[in-house]
Design a protein around this motif. Sequence first.
Motif, PDB file in Angstrom:
ATOM      1  N   UNK A 144      11.697   3.213 -18.143  1.00 21.21           N
ATOM      2  CA  UNK A 144      10.692   3.565 -17.147  1.00 21.21           C
ATOM      3  C   UNK A 144      10.939   2.728 -15.912  1.00 21.21           C
ATOM      4  N   UNK A 145      11.685   3.271 -14.984  1.00 17.35           N
ATOM      5  CA  UNK A 145      12.064   2.530 -13.777  1.00 17.35           C
ATOM      6  C   UNK A 145      10.952   2.675 -12.741  1.00 17.35           C
ATOM      7  N   UNK A 146       9.843   1.975 -13.021  1.00 15.23           N
ATOM      8  CA  UNK A 146       8.647   2.080 -12.191  1.00 15.23           C
ATOM      9  C   UNK A 146       8.034   0.708 -11.974  1.00 15.23           C
ATOM     10  N   UNK A 147       7.175   0.637 -10.977  1.00  7.35           N
ATOM     11  CA  UNK A 147       6.401  -0.562 -10.685  1.00  7.35           C
ATOM     12  C   UNK A 147       4.927  -0.190 -10.691  1.00  7.35           C
ATOM     13  N   UNK A 148       4.110  -1.042 -11.283  1.00  3.75           N
ATOM     14  CA  UNK A 148       2.681  -0.799 -11.181  1.00  3.75           C
ATOM     15  C   UNK A 148       2.056  -1.843 -10.263  1.00  3.75           C
ATOM     16  N   UNK A 149       1.222  -1.339  -9.373  1.00  2.00           N
ATOM     17  CA  UNK A 149       0.588  -2.155  -8.344  1.00  2.00           C
ATOM     18  C   UNK A 149      -0.901  -2.275  -8.624  1.00  2.00           C
ATOM     19  N   UNK A 150      -1.424  -3.474  -8.455  1.00  3.92           N
ATOM     20  CA  UNK A 150      -2.874  -3.673  -8.412  1.00  3.92           C
ATOM     21  C   UNK A 150      -3.260  -3.818  -6.952  1.00  3.92           C
ATOM     22  N   UNK A 151      -4.115  -2.917  -6.479  1.00  2.69           N
ATOM     23  CA  UNK A 151      -4.558  -2.997  -5.098  1.00  2.69           C
ATOM     24  C   UNK A 151      -6.072  -3.156  -5.074  1.00  2.69           C
ATOM     25  N   UNK A 152      -6.553  -3.802  -4.038  1.00  2.00           N
ATOM     26  CA  UNK A 152      -7.995  -4.001  -3.866  1.00  2.00           C
ATOM     27  C   UNK A 152      -8.452  -3.217  -2.648  1.00  2.00           C
ATOM     28  N   UNK A 153      -9.528  -2.467  -2.801  1.00  2.00           N
ATOM     29  CA  UNK A 153     -10.067  -1.667  -1.706  1.00  2.00           C
ATOM     30  C   UNK A 153     -10.886  -2.572  -0.789  1.00  2.00           C
ATOM     31  N   UNK A 154     -10.414  -2.715   0.454  1.00  2.00           N
ATOM     32  CA  UNK A 154     -11.120  -3.556   1.419  1.00  2.00           C
ATOM     33  C   UNK A 154     -12.106  -2.762   2.264  1.00  2.00           C
ATOM     34  N   UNK A 155     -11.839  -1.468   2.450  1.00  2.00           N
ATOM     35  CA  UNK A 155     -12.770  -0.634   3.210  1.00  2.00           C
ATOM     36  C   UNK A 155     -12.648   0.811   2.766  1.00  2.00           C
TER      37      UNK A 155
END
Length: 212
Positions: A144-155
């Motif tokens: 699985x040549x993927x990256x998982x991102x954790x993002x935070x909603x600022x607006x």
Amino acid sequence: MHIVPGLKVLYFGTPVVLISTRNEDGTANLAPMSSAWWLGRSCMLGLGNTAQTTLNMLRERECVLNLPSSAMVDVVDRIALTTGNPDLTPRRLQQGYRYEPDKFTLGGLTEQASELVGAPRVAECPIQLECRVVASHPFQDPDTKCTYFEVEVDRAHVEEDLVIPGTHHVDPLGWDPLIMKFCEFFGGGQNVHPSRLADGWEMPHQLEQANA
């Protein structure tokens, strides 16, 4: 009776997201995806390592998650099977992907300036979430040549008629998200448009009657 078919795809149904990011030269990139889920004010995103969006998010550490309604399905399908990365892998070429540096124009969409991040919003999307990348990790499965991102909603930007008056809540009856279910487009529980992605991934679907 249950069977064990050895499922190849596990996309049981998630909202489509148009992720806008900034390329290294400052131009905008836009990518449809559906490997996303939310908890609180955070979101997890799964993206292929060769995607231009992945390269941009690793470098810029920000993005906008634009949520299209089911009425925007033709726009989303128009930019499916395109990539902002000119270096296409043999697998992507086989699936029918092509290089497209300006997906806003291809989709007939309008760039709208964000307030907290450099990436633009999609003006036509009823919900737009400005985000910063908190963390990124490679998937441990070597296949699985993927990256998982954790993002935070600022607006969060939401069309006024989708907000329940006097509250900070979206009206679930008024909001009809575009859903991708096993590479096919759904809205309101119905198949709403033929999917180029399903063709590219050679999904064995029989939706001729629904798409007629």
